[in-house]
Write a protein that holds these residues in place. Structure first.
Motif, PDB file in Angstrom:
ATOM      1  N   ALA A 190       0.353  -1.216  -0.230  1.00  0.00           N
ATOM      2  CA  ALA A 190      -0.165   0.523   0.058  1.00  0.00           C
ATOM      3  C   ALA A 190       1.062   0.933  -0.158  1.00  0.00           C
ATOM      4  O   ALA A 190       0.449   2.282  -0.713  1.00  0.00           O
ATOM      5  N   LEU A 191       1.875   1.415   0.509  1.00  0.00           N
ATOM      6  CA  LEU A 191       3.111   2.401   0.859  1.00  0.00           C
ATOM      7  C   LEU A 191       4.239   2.796  -0.224  1.00  0.00           C
ATOM      8  O   LEU A 191       4.539   3.418  -0.300  1.00  0.00           O
ATOM      9  N   THR A 192       4.087   1.824  -1.203  1.00  0.00           N
ATOM     10  CA  THR A 192       5.092   1.780  -2.421  1.00  0.00           C
ATOM     11  C   THR A 192       4.995   3.028  -3.554  1.00  0.00           C
ATOM     12  O   THR A 192       5.451   3.670  -3.694  1.00  0.00           O
ATOM     13  N   PRO A 193       3.422   3.648  -3.325  1.00  0.00           N
ATOM     14  CA  PRO A 193       3.420   4.690  -4.505  1.00  0.00           C
ATOM     15  C   PRO A 193       3.693   5.890  -3.876  1.00  0.00           C
ATOM     16  O   PRO A 193       4.811   6.791  -4.052  1.00  0.00           O
ATOM     17  N   LEU A 194       3.520   5.966  -2.790  1.00  0.00           N
ATOM     18  CA  LEU A 194       4.651   7.042  -1.400  1.00  0.00           C
ATOM     19  C   LEU A 194       6.132   6.503  -1.698  1.00  0.00           C
ATOM     20  O   LEU A 194       7.179   7.363  -1.732  1.00  0.00           O
ATOM     21  N   MET A 216      -1.089   6.550  -9.558  1.00  0.00           N
ATOM     22  CA  MET A 216      -0.789   6.851  -8.493  1.00  0.00           C
ATOM     23  C   MET A 216      -2.370   6.793  -7.653  1.00  0.00           C
ATOM     24  O   MET A 216      -3.376   6.885  -8.368  1.00  0.00           O
ATOM     25  N   PRO A 217      -2.358   6.237  -6.475  1.00  0.00           N
ATOM     26  CA  PRO A 217      -4.019   5.494  -6.147  1.00  0.00           C
ATOM     27  C   PRO A 217      -4.559   6.999  -5.725  1.00  0.00           C
ATOM     28  O   PRO A 217      -4.636   8.132  -5.728  1.00  0.00           O
ATOM     29  N   GLU A 218      -6.017   7.265  -5.942  1.00  0.00           N
ATOM     30  CA  GLU A 218      -7.220   8.069  -5.592  1.00  0.00           C
ATOM     31  C   GLU A 218      -6.709   8.502  -4.386  1.00  0.00           C
ATOM     32  O   GLU A 218      -7.275   9.754  -4.405  1.00  0.00           O
ATOM     33  N   GLU A 219      -6.614   8.494  -3.420  1.00  0.00           N
ATOM     34  CA  GLU A 219      -6.046   8.582  -2.002  1.00  0.00           C
ATOM     35  C   GLU A 219      -5.102   9.885  -1.866  1.00  0.00           C
ATOM     36  O   GLU A 219      -5.029  11.202  -1.346  1.00  0.00           O
ATOM     37  N   MET A 220      -3.930   9.236  -2.752  1.00  0.00           N
ATOM     38  CA  MET A 220      -3.161  10.710  -3.046  1.00  0.00           C
ATOM     39  C   MET A 220      -3.137  11.545  -3.882  1.00  0.00           C
ATOM     40  O   MET A 220      -2.436  12.187  -4.141  1.00  0.00           O
ATOM     41  N   ARG A 221      -4.363  11.865  -4.802  1.00  0.00           N
ATOM     42  CA  ARG A 221      -4.876  13.193  -6.080  1.00  0.00           C
ATOM     43  C   ARG A 221      -4.669  14.162  -5.194  1.00  0.00           C
ATOM     44  O   ARG A 221      -3.898  15.162  -6.219  1.00  0.00           O
ATOM     45  N   GLU A 222      -5.552  14.446  -3.942  1.00  0.00           N
ATOM     46  CA  GLU A 222      -4.658  15.462  -3.681  1.00  0.00           C
ATOM     47  C   GLU A 222      -3.478  16.156  -3.069  1.00  0.00           C
ATOM     48  O   GLU A 222      -2.831  16.999  -3.753  1.00  0.00           O
TER      49      GLU A 222
END
Length: 464
Positions: A190-194, A216-222
């Motif tokens: 889950a933290l791979t995108p970060l 990037m996942p939707e949660e990281m859009r902001e």
């Protein structure tokens, strides 16, 4: 920014804590379930033993008799080697069969006469589980109600409960370890995108203001949108800085070139008069260069200083009056009609930095003096808004005004509204706007209907 641990460790800690809480609840449930299961299993054995004994009741001499059947003893004596108890009582409270002298109270016997009884009792330092039932037994001449009591010690129950609990806890621990491993793997995935975003930011060049690449996942859009906006603002700031540096270099190069030309002319001449003229030109160019450098330093300092933290309450009317009196005797002001409009009778208090506000008013006056013809009227004033309690500082002149298409550019550095007939640097209104923004004030520049330019600075919320 204060760094407080890793996000992965915090998430892992919270998830493991929740899992431990759930695991503890499951273990409590496993304990309760094992106790109930052992209780039901052994109570079922007591019921079977009681039924077996009931069927073994026989009549002799018109009296009920019982020979303890081996099947009942086998049921009561399990592999855990419990001690067993049985008693047969007729309706006249006579003991027909008994193997232990466990005291049975009258209350228990009355309850057994009315229905099934389950009861725990201590005897000889050991806890027993008893079960009783009243059955009707018919002989040749009459019917009897016979109470049949059976029981055994609870070692078997406890042993079975421990076995069931051990098995359940073993399964819970195995599933818990498996769940912890899956949580750890899931967090890494889950933290791979970060991690990917961090590597991309580390490889990014300082001058790169392009959007982020990759998925990037939707949660990281902001977060990614905020970073891209930051890069865009940084790119705009860098471009503005480059333009400012280029314009400043150009503005400084012009007077320096004049100084160099005047010096070269003086060196090539033998006339004292020409030397004097060259020195005069050098002095004038040096003065313009010094003034330009001072304004550049002021603008740079104002734009790069942190937001004001120490501000004082001051009377803006007294400050305005003081600055105007300082400029009245200036050489530029002697060729203009510089004055103050009638100020309000009460103090006009604002919260601000006195040195910055003094600098702002001075730049407004100097800008008006340099860009208006000789003899122009320049008037400064203060007014209170009827709604909102705002304070408006204004300066008006009756000069030629500015082309409406250039009004929006007046506050840009080195912008002179197309005027080349003045030695102004074009930094005055840029400094004024910067100081206004530091005080949350609003700057508005417009042409007067009667001719000339009007500058309004509105300070929010009058302080008193």
């Amino acid at each position: 920014m204060i760094i407080h641990g890793k996000l992965r460790n915090r998430l892992l800690g919270w998830l493991l804590s929740m899992m431990l809480i759930v695991g503890g609840l499951l273990m409590m449930d496993a304990w309760v379930t094992s106790q109930r299961s052992a209780q039901r299993a052994f109570d079922s054995q007591l019921e079977d033993a009681l039924l077996t004994m009931t069927e073994a009741i026989q009549w002799q001499d018109d009296q009920p008799r019982i020979m303890m059947p081996p099947a009942a003893l086998k049921i009561l004596s399990t592999r855990h080697q419990e001690r067993v108890f049985y008693r047969l009582i007729d309706d006249e409270d006579r003991v027909l069969a008994n193997n232990l002298d466990i005291a049975l109270s009258a209350k228990l016997q009355r309850e057994a006469a009315e229905g099934d009884v389950w009861h725990n009792i201590h005897y000889q330092g050991v806890e027993w589980r008893l079960h009783a039932r009243s059955v009707r037994s018919a002989g040749w001449e009459r019917q009897f109600r016979v109470q049949v009591w059976v029981g055994h010690t609870i070692e078997g129950r406890e042993q079975l409960a421990r076995e069931l609990l051990t098995r359940a806890m073993g399964r819970i621990l195995v599933m818990g370890l498996f769940a912890a491993m899956m949580i750890f793997i899931t967090l890494r995935l889950a933290l791979t995108p970060l991690k990917r975003l961090r590597h991309q930011l580390r490889r990014r060049q300082p001058q790169d203001a392009s959007p982020l690449s990759g998925t990037m996942p939707e949660e990281m859009r902001e977060l990614t949108d905020t970073l891209e906006q930051l890069f865009h603002r940084q790119g705009e700031s860098r471009d503005a800085l480059l333009r400012f540096t280029a314009d400043a270099s150009h503005q400084l190069r012009t007077p320096l070139a004049g100084v160099q030309n005047a010096a070269e002319f003086a060196l090539s001449s033998d006339s004292p008069a020409q030397w004097h003229q060259a020195l005069s030109d050098i002095h004038a160019s040096a003065a313009r260069t010094s003034r330009l450098a001072g304004q550049l330093l002021n603008l740079t300092r104002l734009r790069h200083l942190a937001l004001p933290t120490e501000q004082d309450a001051l009377d803006l009317a007294d400050l305005l009056r003081s600055v105007v009196l300082e400029w009245v005797d200036h050489d530029l002001a002697r060729q203009h009609d510089l004055g103050l409009a009638e100020l309000p009778a009460q103090p006009i208090c604002v919260i601000g930095e006195p040195w910055a506000l003094r600098e702002m008013i001075g730049n407004l006056i100097e800008n008006a003096l340099r860009y208006t013809p000789v003899g122009s009227e320049i008037t400064l004033g203060l007014s209170l808004e009827a709604e909102g309690g705002g304070v408006v500082l204004s300066i008006e002149d009756n000069g030629p005004g500015v082309d409406p298409q250039m009004l929006e550019r007046l506050c840009q550095p080195f912008e002179r509204a197309g005027r080349q007939d003045t030695d102004g640097s074009g930094l005055g209104l840029a400094i004024v706007e910067t100081i206004a923004l530091r005080h949350q004030a609003e700057l508005q520049v417009s042409n007067r209907d009667a001719g000339g330019l009007c500058v309004h600075i509105r300070f929010p919320g009058r302080q008193s």
